[in-house]
Write an enzyme that holds these catalytic residues in place. Structure first.
Site, PDB file in Angstrom:
ATOM      1  N   LYS A 170       0.219  -0.326   0.243  1.00 52.66           N
ATOM      2  CA  LYS A 170      -0.438   0.601  -0.677  1.00 52.66           C
ATOM      3  C   LYS A 170      -0.130   0.236  -2.124  1.00 52.66           C
ATOM      4  O   LYS A 170       0.983  -0.181  -2.432  1.00 52.66           O
ATOM      5  CB  LYS A 170       0.087   2.006  -0.356  1.00 52.66           C
ATOM      6  CG  LYS A 170      -0.665   3.121  -1.008  1.00 52.66           C
ATOM      7  CD  LYS A 170      -0.107   4.462  -0.556  1.00 52.66           C
ATOM      8  CE  LYS A 170      -0.460   5.533  -1.588  1.00 52.66           C
ATOM      9  NZ  LYS A 170       0.113   6.828  -1.285  1.00 52.66           N
TER      10      LYS A 170
ATOM     11  N   LYS B 120       3.001   2.120  -8.257  1.00 50.85           N
ATOM     12  CA  LYS B 120       3.525   1.743  -9.578  1.00 50.85           C
ATOM     13  C   LYS B 120       5.017   1.426  -9.528  1.00 50.85           C
ATOM     14  O   LYS B 120       5.568   0.918 -10.491  1.00 50.85           O
ATOM     15  CB  LYS B 120       3.223   2.816 -10.615  1.00 50.85           C
ATOM     16  CG  LYS B 120       3.950   4.110 -10.393  1.00 50.85           C
ATOM     17  CD  LYS B 120       3.409   5.206 -11.285  1.00 50.85           C
ATOM     18  CE  LYS B 120       3.548   6.533 -10.607  1.00 50.85           C
ATOM     19  NZ  LYS B 120       2.385   7.369 -10.614  1.00 50.85           N
TER      20      LYS B 120
ATOM     21  N   LYS C 246      12.622   7.515   1.865  1.00 52.28           N
ATOM     22  CA  LYS C 246      13.235   7.735   0.553  1.00 52.28           C
ATOM     23  C   LYS C 246      14.754   7.723   0.620  1.00 52.28           C
ATOM     24  O   LYS C 246      15.411   7.290  -0.317  1.00 52.28           O
ATOM     25  CB  LYS C 246      12.728   9.020  -0.097  1.00 52.28           C
ATOM     26  CG  LYS C 246      11.294   8.889  -0.593  1.00 52.28           C
ATOM     27  CD  LYS C 246      10.981   9.873  -1.697  1.00 52.28           C
ATOM     28  CE  LYS C 246       9.564   9.637  -2.226  1.00 52.28           C
ATOM     29  NZ  LYS C 246       9.156  10.628  -3.224  1.00 52.28           N
TER      30      LYS C 246
END
Ligand code: TRP
Length: 336
Positions: free
Chosen positions: A200, A203, A118
């Site tokens: 994976k 969205k 991240k």
């Protein structure tokens, strides 16, 4: 005390309100949460504080939080059976969160792969919350003495930290926290991208054809499955290494039809991928239709959703506040 031995195991899990859930969230998490309710005492949480580790538009976060709760209800979380709540409505999470942070080592937090990923993804906002997020997650779990924590593969490192903190606290002070165990469901635990089936389903993928949203209508669902990446051998057979696209579609189909992989292979023997993809799309659209109907109905009744969440916050606080008091006392914070 006799009661103690028959106490049902307690489950805690959380999901971030970062937008409409995908089919991956449903298959990997939410669908299983509903099933666990009969066997366990479950607490399910919309992790809005965790969502703040990346920048949020306030109005969107508010909306997404209520929508996440409505979707959990639509997907079968029963507020009469389980405690459904929003993380920020239960201050005990941040209260224990600080204690958990003070019992987390810099080195441990630095090793978290999600933190590294991240921070690479948002280099302009590598904030302290992103770094200490696993400590807050540990508090989410430990504040309820949860026995089992259903999580995806990507959260196992965070769960491991929760265990480390529990162990450290228990031995520094006195036995306080239950050691939480992961509860990883095997079948369909991970739904892959329809466009890049080795990744994976997410969205946040810029390619909207790579994921199915829980609110996608039948046309969109059929269209996305029609475009799903497969391979060129034309045989519906489960083999993740050699045939990740087809295998992913088989997993999804299996979840919605209850058929096992052999039965699916037999069903599509001698047929092309075209027929198979249509069948998967139909099964998913039919399977999601009742949830979508419920979601619309529930979301239209904001007062109901908010009442469920208010009651959930009370129920959760009743358990969590007691734990915070106990912990505050043990670490030497002055009691009046
Ligand atoms: N970190 C989890 C995720 O991003 C969500 C979460 C927050 C969670 N607190 C939790 C999951 C406690 C399990 C237990 O998916």
């Amino acid at each position: 005390m006799a009661n103690e031995t028959v106490r049902r195991k307690r489950i805690l899990s959380g999901i971030q309100p970062t937008g409409t859930f995908t089919l991956g969230n449903y298959i990997g998490a939410v669908r299983n949460w509903a099933k666990l309710q009969d066997e366990f005492d479950c607490l399910y949480m919309v992790a809005d504080l965790h969502a703040l580790t990346v920048r949020q538009v306030p109005a969107d976060l508010r909306k997404n939080t209520r929508e996440a709760a409505a979707m959990l209800l639509a997907a079968g979380i029963d507020p009469k059976q389980s405690i459904l709540f929003v993380q920020s409505h239960v201050p005990a999470h941040t209260q224990l969160g600080w204690i958990a942070t003070c019992n987390s080592q810099f080195g441990e937090l630095s090793r978290m792969t999600q933190f590294k990923d991240k921070s690479a993804k948002h280099p302009d906002n590598v904030n302290g919350g992103l770094f200490t997020y696993p400590s807050l997650m540990a508090a989410d779990i430990l504040v309820y003495n949860a026995d089992l924590v259903p999580v995806g593969q990507d959260q196992t490192q965070h769960l491991e930290l929760a265990r480390t903190i529990a162990q450290r606290f228990n031995s520094s002070y006195s036995p306080t926290f239950t050691m939480p165990e992961g509860y990883i469901t095997k079948a369909g635990a991970k739904v892959m991208s329809l466009a890049e089936p080795t990744r994976k389903m997410s969205k946040s993928d810029p390619n909207v054809n790579s994921f199915i949203l829980m609110t996608d209508d039948k046309d969109a669902i059929l269209r996305k499955f029609k475009r799903a990446v497969t391979d060129c051998d034309g045989i519906v057979r489960y083999d993740v290494a050699e045939k990740p696209g087809v295998s992913n579609l088989m997993t999804i189909y299996s979840v919605f039809t209850g058929k096992d992989y052999d039965a699916i292979t037999a069903e599509f023997e001698g047929k092309g991928y075209g027929d198979f993809k249509i069948a998967v799309g139909e099964a998913v659209a039919d399977g999601l239709a009742p949830i979508q109907g419920e979601y619309k109905r529930i979301l239209a009744d904001k007062a109901y959703v908010d009442a469920v969440l208010a009651e959930g916050a009370q129920g959760a606080s009743r358990i969590a506040d007691r734990m915070v008091q106990k912990v505050y006392k043990k670490v030497g914070l002055l009691q009046l």
